[in-house]
Design an enzyme around this catalytic site. Sequence first.
Site: not given
Ligand code: PLP
Length: 397
Positions: A88, A165, A213-215, A251, A335
């Site tokens: 993301g 989030n 975002s995959g995770h 790549t 984060c």
């Molecule tokens: N955007 C939102 C709403 C998120 O919750 C997050 C991660 O918590 C991100 C972006 C960032 O994604 P990534 O962890 O893949 O960099």
Amino acid sequence: MIIGICAEAERKIMSNNSLIYLDYAATTPVAAEVIAAAMPYFGASFYNPSSLHMMGQMSSMSLRQARRKCLSAINGHDSGNIIFTSGGTEAINQAIKCSYVKSGEHIVISAIEHDAVFACAEKMKERGVIVDVVDPTANGIIEPSELKKVMCPQTKLVCVMLVNNIVGTIQPIKVLAEVAHEYGALFFTDAVQAVNSIDINVKDLNVDMLCVSGHKFYAPKGSGFLYVKNGVQLGSFIDGGSQESGLRGGTVDVPSAMALATAITMAQNNVEQYNEKILEVTNAFVAALNCGEVIAKNSNKSNDILSIAFDGVNGGRLAVALSVAGVCCSVGSACSAGSAVPPQTLLAMRVKNAESCVRFSFGSPVTVKQAIEAAETVNETVAKLKSSSDNGSEGNK
Ligand code: PLP
């Protein structure tokens, strides 16, 4: 203190006294089907998709299939392109910083975005771009009428996320995008927290760019994509070779792309069952709580994210105490986990007791039994903290 917590958590894991993980908005485990889809591309099909030889071209074909699957999962199969990214944050950086907005022009972001959006907006300011921030209602919604107030002929880009989030509110993206388009601006939405619970349709939402975002949906960390509608002009984020249509050199990580395509297809095919299950689990959790107040509970929101205010208790202290007691949750996004300041979303919503909030986020593996057990642990832990003389609640009663 942190070492103490880790040791305690490790002891619990080692003694098989299982922890209850309620932090799925931070990250999810990788699903078995997703691992299976990626596996061959680490081994027998390891080839570089840019190689001209037959094996490289087979890899390239698989990559094209993965791209088509991702596009189709968000209903963009005939309307745009997918740029595979590392997640993301990278996609947000590309959407904002590579959008050809020039000095003296204007962009608008909402006040409830992820840190990556705020950081990119700061970078745009350094380039002479004017940035406006739209506040949410007290219920965590960005109203189109508020966006309209700051729009002007110089506005080139508007960014509002799909699912928040921190509190899980679902934004009225279709109408917000309409407002942006009335002024000739592009609309970008961060759908990172939306993939499990929202049936994503880029055509219906009418967005120009969207990232995932995959995770967050049972694919590996370090995988993600930026959807870009046909005709949108975007610059390169990583300069190098001509991979990803020249917009991201390097790549391509084929196993991640295969994993992502499988995970997003599974998630999007499963939205209804997911929401049903999550509602049952979160209802059980909230019903078993004897304290706390769910933030934005009456808003249009995704049920898998619950921020709860526990008046008279500090949220950070509570999250730490819960971890020791066996429940993993958070005070905000992973984060900015080290920050002593409450999440920006809660501040922007003017939540009175933002310091007393904890985020619980739910995923498919959580059972009703676990949710009830977790709620009981929360009740006990809050009561203990409240009765201790040092509950860290100074200034947030
Ligand atoms: N955007 C939102 C709403 C998120 O919750 C997050 C991660 O918590 C991100 C972006 C960032 O994604 P990534 O962890 O893949 O960099």
